[in-house]
Design a protein around this motif. Sequence first.
Motif, PDB file in Angstrom:
ATOM      1  N   ILE A  87      55.575  45.631  29.324  1.00 13.50           N
ATOM      2  CA  ILE A  87      54.817  46.265  30.208  1.00 13.50           C
ATOM      3  C   ILE A  87      53.478  46.203  29.944  1.00 13.50           C
ATOM      4  CG2 ILE A  87      54.527  48.513  31.111  1.00 13.50           C
ATOM      5  CD1 ILE A  87      57.533  49.156  30.588  1.00 13.50           C
ATOM      6  N   ILE A  88      52.465  45.571  30.900  1.00 14.33           N
ATOM      7  CA  ILE A  88      50.887  45.738  30.690  1.00 14.33           C
ATOM      8  C   ILE A  88      50.172  46.806  31.311  1.00 14.33           C
ATOM      9  CG2 ILE A  88      49.292  43.963  31.089  1.00 14.33           C
ATOM     10  CD1 ILE A  88      51.439  41.616  30.789  1.00 14.33           C
ATOM     11  N   ILE A  89      49.410  47.361  30.569  1.00 14.44           N
ATOM     12  CA  ILE A  89      48.595  48.471  30.912  1.00 14.44           C
ATOM     13  C   ILE A  89      47.283  48.276  30.734  1.00 14.44           C
ATOM     14  CG2 ILE A  89      48.613  51.129  31.245  1.00 14.44           C
ATOM     15  CD1 ILE A  89      51.327  51.063  29.746  1.00 14.44           C
ATOM     16  N   PRO A  90      46.506  48.090  31.773  1.00 10.62           N
ATOM     17  CA  PRO A  90      44.821  47.992  31.399  1.00 10.62           C
ATOM     18  C   PRO A  90      44.619  49.498  31.486  1.00 10.62           C
ATOM     19  CG  PRO A  90      45.553  46.506  33.381  1.00 10.62           C
ATOM     20  CD  PRO A  90      46.982  47.614  33.346  1.00 10.62           C
ATOM     21  N   ALA A  92      40.809  41.153  34.579  1.00  9.23           N
ATOM     22  CA  ALA A  92      40.721  40.353  33.196  1.00  9.23           C
ATOM     23  C   ALA A  92      41.557  41.033  32.469  1.00  9.23           C
ATOM     24  CB  ALA A  92      39.193  40.612  32.978  1.00  9.23           C
ATOM     25  N   ALA A  93      41.557  42.624  32.372  1.00 10.96           N
ATOM     26  CA  ALA A  93      42.602  43.191  31.491  1.00 10.96           C
ATOM     27  C   ALA A  93      43.755  42.651  31.675  1.00 10.96           C
ATOM     28  CB  ALA A  93      42.527  44.772  31.476  1.00 10.96           C
ATOM     29  N   ARG A  94      44.315  42.749  32.872  1.00 10.44           N
ATOM     30  CA  ARG A  94      45.628  42.111  33.285  1.00 10.44           C
ATOM     31  C   ARG A  94      45.908  40.687  32.811  1.00 10.44           C
ATOM     32  NH1 ARG A  94      46.178  44.725  39.264  1.00 10.44           N
ATOM     33  NH2 ARG A  94      47.314  46.449  38.963  1.00 10.44           N
ATOM     34  N   ASN A  95      44.947  39.932  32.715  1.00 14.35           N
ATOM     35  CA  ASN A  95      45.220  38.474  32.423  1.00 14.35           C
ATOM     36  C   ASN A  95      45.183  38.381  30.887  1.00 14.35           C
ATOM     37  OD1 ASN A  95      45.048  37.519  35.141  1.00 14.35           O
ATOM     38  ND2 ASN A  95      42.614  37.108  34.821  1.00 14.35           N
ATOM     39  N   THR A  96      44.379  39.182  30.145  1.00 11.79           N
ATOM     40  CA  THR A  96      44.590  39.404  28.891  1.00 11.79           C
ATOM     41  C   THR A  96      45.910  39.783  28.279  1.00 11.79           C
ATOM     42  OG1 THR A  96      42.364  39.939  28.339  1.00 11.79           O
ATOM     43  CG2 THR A  96      43.680  40.674  26.664  1.00 11.79           C
ATOM     44  N   PHE A  99      53.044  44.644  35.445  1.00 13.43           N
ATOM     45  CA  PHE A  99      51.773  45.452  35.403  1.00 13.43           C
ATOM     46  C   PHE A  99      51.641  46.907  35.887  1.00 13.43           C
ATOM     47  CE2 PHE A  99      51.352  40.754  36.071  1.00 13.43           C
ATOM     48  CZ  PHE A  99      50.418  40.325  34.892  1.00 13.43           C
ATOM     49  N   VAL A 100      51.480  47.712  34.999  1.00 10.55           N
ATOM     50  CA  VAL A 100      51.645  49.079  35.393  1.00 10.55           C
ATOM     51  C   VAL A 100      50.146  49.949  35.316  1.00 10.55           C
ATOM     52  CG1 VAL A 100      52.482  51.375  34.494  1.00 10.55           C
ATOM     53  CG2 VAL A 100      54.110  49.418  34.475  1.00 10.55           C
TER      54      VAL A 100
END
Length: 330
Positions: free
Chosen positions: A7-10, A80-84, A96-97
Amino acid sequence: MSPILSIIIPVYNASEYIQRVLCSILSEMRKANLSEKQVEIIVIDDCSTDRTLDILEELKNTIVPHLIFIKHDINRQQGAARNTGLKSSSGKYVWFVDVDDLLGDGILNQIYSPEIISEPDVFQFHTAAILPDNTISIEPYWQDIIGPMSGKEFLEFEADHHYTNRIRASWSKWYKRDYLLRNKLFYQEGVYWEDIVHTLKCIFLANKVVYKPTIGYKYIHTPNSDMRGTQNGKKFADSIRFCADSSKFLLESETSQKIIESMRPYYAKVLRKCLENLGQLPKEECAKICQIISSIDVSYISRFMNSNEHDWLLDTIAISKLWHSKHNEN
């Protein structure tokens, strides 16, 4: 053993929301009897200037010890944060949350569902909206499982059934991580609405897509979000950008006429809204639109629409004249 889901959180200046979303994730993990071995949580801070960093440190030292916390050196925006996060993840699937939203009740039970066990490239579900008065709004959605089928077949299915309520945002999908990396499906950086084109490409290129009629996400109508906050020239230009980029992708991919015709109304609605609200912007924001538009190949829009309705986008002088006309009306 690698986790099943990352779970990816920018985050950027998210001190008001970060604890709430992490508690939502932890609650759903407990309900599904999952641990950090199955679910990886990655937060990417995009140079926050409020208490976000302090709160994250507190949470990592207390309730989320397994939190993976990455800090950008410079502010690079959400794409960019999602890509990181994607490049740093190790889960079989990524989700992507957004930091100001919540997980849907029971969604993490899907980790061991037949749909995920079948290993689709894209797993799509529906969402609920939480309105400012805390009431819940759910748009009508397809009530049966769709797929597994290829992404093109999935879009053909939507066209055949005139189904237009599929959520385009990234948070209504789990993506197979290797599928994204193998196809270099990264987000465009430095723009608003980066998930519109990304979602289109991810579905179109997928070998296997599955849709399940479950409410997997709660989208909270936040007043200061990109969508509902103050509008400006860059947001207008980036709306036009995703229409142009989507048109270009679909035309160059030799998409069927059926899919193109089914998608035209969405993009036409976006562009008409831009034109309708153009005069509400200050003069300097209109100038910003013209500056950005000059670097976008908007000719694909007219070709995709098979219409000259949006030819005003081809000429920055015409855009300025339209602004003056509409600004005077206001």
